[in-house]
Design a protein around this motif. Structure first.
Motif, PDB file in Angstrom:
ATOM      1  N   VAL A   1      10.083   2.950   2.149  1.00 28.81           N
ATOM      2  CA  VAL A   1       8.928   2.119   2.501  1.00 28.81           C
ATOM      3  C   VAL A   1       9.377   0.856   3.218  1.00 28.81           C
TER       4      VAL A   1
ATOM      5  N   LEU B   1       0.831  -1.209   0.000  1.00 31.06           N
ATOM      6  CA  LEU B   1       0.000   0.000   0.000  1.00 31.06           C
ATOM      7  C   LEU B   1       0.866   1.260   0.000  1.00 31.06           C
ATOM      8  N   LEU B   2       1.914   1.255   0.791  1.00 30.75           N
ATOM      9  CA  LEU B   2       2.799   2.417   0.831  1.00 30.75           C
ATOM     10  C   LEU B   2       3.540   2.614  -0.494  1.00 30.75           C
TER      11      LEU B   2
ATOM     12  N   LEU C   1       2.331   2.020  -3.379  1.00 27.27           N
ATOM     13  CA  LEU C   1       1.374   2.607  -4.315  1.00 27.27           C
ATOM     14  C   LEU C   1       1.279   4.120  -4.157  1.00 27.27           C
ATOM     15  N   THR C   2       1.731   4.648  -3.027  1.00 28.56           N
ATOM     16  CA  THR C   2       1.706   6.096  -2.816  1.00 28.56           C
ATOM     17  C   THR C   2       2.835   6.812  -3.552  1.00 28.56           C
ATOM     18  N   GLY C   3       3.752   6.029  -4.116  1.00 29.51           N
ATOM     19  CA  GLY C   3       4.852   6.630  -4.862  1.00 29.51           C
ATOM     20  C   GLY C   3       6.076   6.941  -4.036  1.00 29.51           C
ATOM     21  N   GLN C   4       6.114   6.493  -2.792  1.00 29.21           N
ATOM     22  CA  GLN C   4       7.290   6.726  -1.954  1.00 29.21           C
ATOM     23  C   GLN C   4       8.472   5.883  -2.447  1.00 29.21           C
TER      24      GLN C   4
END
Length: 441
Positions: free
Chosen positions: A27, A16-17, A19-22
């Motif tokens: 991550v 999920l993290l 997918l945030t683009g980090q």
């Protein structure tokens, strides 16, 4: 809460993290450190600290910045341009000869850099415009350059194999030797495909005209041959010292870095601007890999503490009753599926804490498994929608090369990579013979 549920929550939270683009290392490191603190309290801090100390104490990791520096120095000083001009003159008279020469160039660039991006940059900026100007089919040559550049993460000195060796705790020298024959096999299959296709469809790769063939005298051709062999001489001097036992692995990488500087100096191309650019790019790449390795070790330590590997092993072998080779196939299919959405380092960091110990528990050679992983990474570089090389090609290709052309171009080469993966899987000796032979002497 059971350890299995905790491991599942770590994986799902990490995805999920992402997918945030980090950034990948942020991550992975955050999830690993947070899980350690929640599970073991203040003692969990030691896991992150220990991971950093492992990286700082791992002497062979010094090879990474030195090899990256060597590759960027040869690229920035345009010594790679001489290499392509040599193949242009010597291979041009053949049908598809310039495309074959491009693959040869990619193999040598791979042998002096260890990164896919370097071969991609050289191929897209030097080879692609020339191939298109000579009337080569744009779809075919776009695939040639994208596929050829992936050889950089399989042919030694592969930076990806350095990363794998650190996480899997395997000798980098063994991994590099294991990548030699699989890399050459894949390059040979690429060349065979080009030759056969251009023989059946000559319009896809026309040879140089008679006027162009006689433009260079035999003396001029040999001068070009000498200039183009400079990168090869650097690689042979570096690896020769290592294989004969004169230098260690780290010392060999230092030899490569120094000889690349000397080569640029002797050609009159060493400037402060090139030195600054090379150093800056080397620092950026090296820092990225160091952070990824640190995060992966922290994440893996938590997984070891949870016993997640034993749980997965019990699930596959006990509950499902699968044979070891069936588990191996499932692991590779997982890599292929992840490769559609993630790059090579993200794939390794996410599944390494689970798959590498599992492969060892199943009795597989981790050096051989590292080669399988790396070939899967090569496929990931070319598979849409998030193939790394697809984006690079789109950014560097001329306007007449469209995105559909780029996507179509990789289909036959992905097929060749899958064939290579199957061959290495069925005949592991292709990867393991050289390191076993060398280190048994």
């Amino acid at each position: 809460m059971s350890y299995e549920v905790i491991a599942l929550l770590m994986f799902s939270g990490m995805m999920l993290l992402l997918l945030t683009g980090q950034r990948v290392f942020a991550v992975i490191g955050f999830v690993g450190a947070l899980a350690a603190l929640l599970l073991w309290g203040d003692g969990g801090v030691e896991m992150s600290f220990t991971s950093i100390m492992k990286v700082m104490k791992w002497y062979p990791l010094l090879t990474l910045p030195l090899f990256v520096f060597m590759g960027y120095m040869l690229a920035e000083s345009h010594i790679a341009d001489d290499l392509y001009k040599m193949f242009h003159v010597w291979m041009g008279p053949l049908r598809g000869g310039l495309a074959v020469g491009t693959i040869f160039m990619m193999v040598i660039i791979s042998a002096i850099n260890g990164l896919s991006v370097a071969g991609m940059a050289v191929g897209a900026t030097i080879a692609l415009p020339e191939l298109l100007r000579r009337g080569y089919d744009k779809t075919m040559v776009t695939g040639v350059i994208q596929a050829g550049s992936t050889l950089g993460i399989l042919v030694p000195p592969s930076v990806v194999l350095v990363l794998y060796g650190m996480i899997a705790r395997q000798p980098v020298g063994n991994l590099w030797m294991a990548g030699v024959f699989p890399g050459l096999l894949m390059a040979a299959l690429f060349i065979l495909y080009i030759v056969i296709r251009c023989w059946l469809q000559p319009e896809l790769g026309p040879p140089l005209s008679k006027e162009e063939r006689v433009r260079y005298s035999l003396t001029e051709k040999f001068i070009l041959l000498r200039a183009g062999l400079v990168p090869l001489a650097i690689f042979l001097s570096m690896t020769g010292l290592f294989l004969t036992g004169v230098t260690s692995l780290v010392e060999s990488s230092a030899v490569g870095a120094v000889t690349s500087i000397l080569a640029a100096l002797m050609r009159g191309r060493l400037t402060w601007a090139i030195l600054h650019q090379t150093t800056r790019k080397t620092l950026a790449i090296s820092c990225m890999f160091f952070w990824i390795i640190t995060a992966a070790l922290c994440f893996g330590a938590v997984f070891d503490g949870l016993g997640a590997v034993k749980s997965v092993e019990r699930l596959f072998l006990g509950d499902l009753g699968l044979e070891p080779w069936q588990v191996l196939v499932l692991m590779q299919l997982t890599f292929l599926a992840l490769g559609v959405f993630l790059d090579d380092t993200a794939m390794l960091v996410i599944v390494a804490p689970l798959f590498i110990p599992l492969a060892a528990a199943l009795g597989f050679d981790l050096v051989w498994y590292g080669v399988l992983y790396t070939i899967t990474c090569q496929i990931a570089y070319l598979t849409p929608p998030f193939g790394y090389n697809l984006f690079l090609m789109r950014a560097m290709a001329p306007p007449e090369v469209t995105l559909p052309d780029i996507y179509r171009s990789i289909v036959p080469f992905v097929g060749i990579m899958l064939l290579t993966l199957l061959i290495i899987g069925v005949f592991p000796e292709i990867a393991t013979w050289l390191p076993n032979y060398y280190y048994s002497k």
